[in-house]
Design a protein around this motif. Structure first.
Motif: not given
Length: 594
Positions: A30-38
């Motif tokens: 998961g990229n950084a944006a996905f981690e932030e969203l989750m």
């Protein structure tokens, strides 16, 4: 099959949530944006069950299985508490060969209002199809433009990075990586069109001397200029700096006949290696070229490069400044070289390389004064090996010191009886250029003499001037140490080297050996007489004896004797002989001059 490492390099630059799942529905990236969203950092190796209720997990798995089956899915879904997303999922083959998927969250929203905690999943999904869906579409339209812009920027950055990775920083030409890609593309095109082209390796001759004499800035100027001129040649469509002072290019081969083609190569060579103007003045340059042809020589890229390089190697050994095309003769010559290289270590260890002896006589009395030990090797398959070829290979594979040591030991043991009986006064030995500038050479050599119980005063070491041009100080220290121990020093091949006056004045020399090429020129020009006179005057100033090598005729013998040479050596007196043959020659000679 795409590698995860390659995929992440692309996805990490995107500002949008991106994830990758395996066939077990587990997140593996998961990229950084996905981690932030989750809102979770610890999700790798887990699946949706760790963060979502069963109803959502069931919906996710239903969609994922469609993707694993090869279908691309775009779906609005609730991915967390009061969090809705429009997700695009695409099948992906993972490095282990299994099927996975990559998901891109194209848009996501968190509405201001949401169902009460008591709401059902159906209630929540109905919101997703109402206001949430409208908000998702609005967000998608906006972010689509952003995504296209980001992808364009990422693509440009990737192209720039690829350009840097494929470019030589000094010349601006392609580097090895860039050239290999171009060669592969050219071969693919040639397979479809029947295109004929050539690969040429180009080497700037004696580039190190240019750097040493004029400096690295001038050296870089030479590289840039040669590269630019190669790009300007007709029919050349790719040029790269292969490394150091070596270039490689691709050239069309027009159907103009072999003679015209060779003439074209020669003209290109002349154009490329014209003198270069610099802040230091005019820099003279030359170069060697080796060429291989597709598909005539081979259709394989690695072999094509290797054959061109082989042709270049042969061109350089033939005297540099040459242009050679690969052919069967070059292939045979390189096969021979490989066989000699492979067999030489064993030949040295097994004493198959033996010293032969050539007499050195007094110019006035013709009495024997000494013998020079010369290496000879008869290969079991190839027959007699040229000594120059053998030593060149020995130097190239780091065997010269070992070869010299074996020859010196054998020669010292051989000539011991001749020295003891007075049949000869000294033994002349040749020294590897690498040894004479080795810090511990003098001590090693004197230890060799001690092991064979040889008096240093009966030894003359022959050195070539080119051996110490770059390191005169170390050479002088070695020779001073040897000279103080009694060893005589002779400067070999005089008249063909750099004629470094500083070396002649500073080194402890006892003899100058005039190269046979000058001797063989006797009678061809009046200038030879003037040159010989100058050498004799120099010898008188330095208080050294002159040895004339390569005496084959009575005219040459009479000329060098009248010019004032002290010693002579050559076929007129004897070819190099084995120990037994030399022993018989000495006996006959002693009776003749008695």
């Amino acid at each position: 099959m795409i590698q995860i490492e390659q995929l992440t390099q692309i996805l990490d630059v995107l500002p949008y949530p991106v994830f990758v799942k395996n066939a077990q529905h587990q997140w593996i990236y998961g990229n950084a944006a996905f981690e932030e969203l989750m809102g979770h950092a610890d999700y790798i190796g887990k699946d949706n069950r760790a963060f979502c209720p069963p109803e959502q997990v069931k919906a996710f798995r239903t969609a994922d299985r469609r993707v694993f089956a090869g279908e691309e899915v775009v779906k609005e879904e609730e991915i967390g508490s009061n969090l809705f997303a429009l997700t695009r999922k695409v099948p992906l083959v993972l490095p282990d060969g299994s099927t996975g998927l990559v998901g891109i969250i194209l848009a996501s929203v968190r509405p201001n209002a949401h169902p009460s905690d008591g709401g059902t999943p159906d209630d929540r999904m109905s919101l997703a199809s109402g206001d949430h869906l409208r908000q998702l579409n609005e967000s998608l339209s906006k972010r689509t433009l952003e995504l296209e812009s980001s992808l364009t920027i990422a693509e440009l950055k990737q192209q720039a990075a690829m350009e840097v990775a494929h470019t030589d920083t000094t010349t601006g030409l392609k580097n090895r990586l860039g050239f290999k890609d171009k060669l592969a593309a050219t071969i693919r095109e040639a397979e479809e069109t029947g295109r004929r082209f050539g690969v040429a390796f180009i080497d700037v001759d004696r580039f190190k001397q240019i750097n040493d004499r004029f400096g690295h800035a001038a050296g870089d100027l030479v590289l840039k200029t040669v590269g630019k001129r190669l790009c300007e040649l007709p029919d050349v469509f790719a040029v790269a700096r292969w490394g150091g002072d070596e270039f490689v290019l691709l050239t069309e081969l027009p159907n103009i006949g072999q003679n015209a083609l060779v003439q074209g190569f020669e003209e290109a060579h002349t154009y490329t290696f014209r003198p270069i103007k610099s802040d230091h003045g005019r820099i003279e340059i030359s170069g060697s070229v080796g060429i291989a042809v597709y598909p005539q020589d081979t259709t394989y890229p690695d072999d094509l490069m290797r054959y061109a390089d082989m042709a270049l190697m042969v061109a350089k050994r033939q005297g540099r400044g040459k242009v050679l095309s690969f052919d069967a003769k070059i292939n045979n010559a390189l096969s021979r070289r490989m066989q000699i290289t492979r067999d030489l270590p064993g030949a040295i260890s097994n004493n198959e390389v033996r010293p032969f002896y050539q007499p050195i006589v007094c110019a006035k009395t013709r009495k024997i004064q000494g013998v020079e030990a010369l290496a000879r090797w008869t290969h079991k398959d190839l027959g007699p090996i040229n000594p120059e070829e053998m030593f060149e290979i020995a130097h190239g594979c780091g065997l010269a010191t070992q070869l010299d040591a074996r020859l010196h030991e054998a020669a010292c043991r051989d000539v011991g009886p001749w020295l003891n009986t007075g049949a000869i006064k000294y033994l002349s030995l040749n020294i590897s250029p690498m040894d004479i500038v080795s810090i511990d050479f003098a001590d090693r050599f004197l230890a060799e003499l001690a092991r064979t119980k040889t008096d240093p005063k009966t030894i003359c070491l022959e050195i070539v001037e080119s051996a110490f041009v770059d390191n005169l100080d170390t050479a002088r220290r070695n020779l001073d140490r040897l000279h103080k121990a009694g060893v005589m020093i002779a400067l070999d091949d005089y008249g063909t080297g750099f004629s470094n006056l500083r070396a002649l004045l500073e080194l402890p020399l006892d003899k100058l050996k005039i190269d046979k090429s000058l001797i063989q020129s006797i009678g061809s020009s009046y200038k030879i007489a003037d040159l010989m006179t100058s050498i004799m005057q120099l010898a008188g100033t330095l208080d050294v004896k002159i040895v004339a090598e390569g005496i084959e005729t009575k005219l040459q013998s009479a000329f060098v004797t009248s010019a004032g040479c002290d010693l002579m050596q050559g076929y007129m007196f004897s070819r190099p002989l084995s120990f037994d043959a030399m022993d018989r020659w000495l006996a006959v000679h002693q009776k003749r001059v008695a």
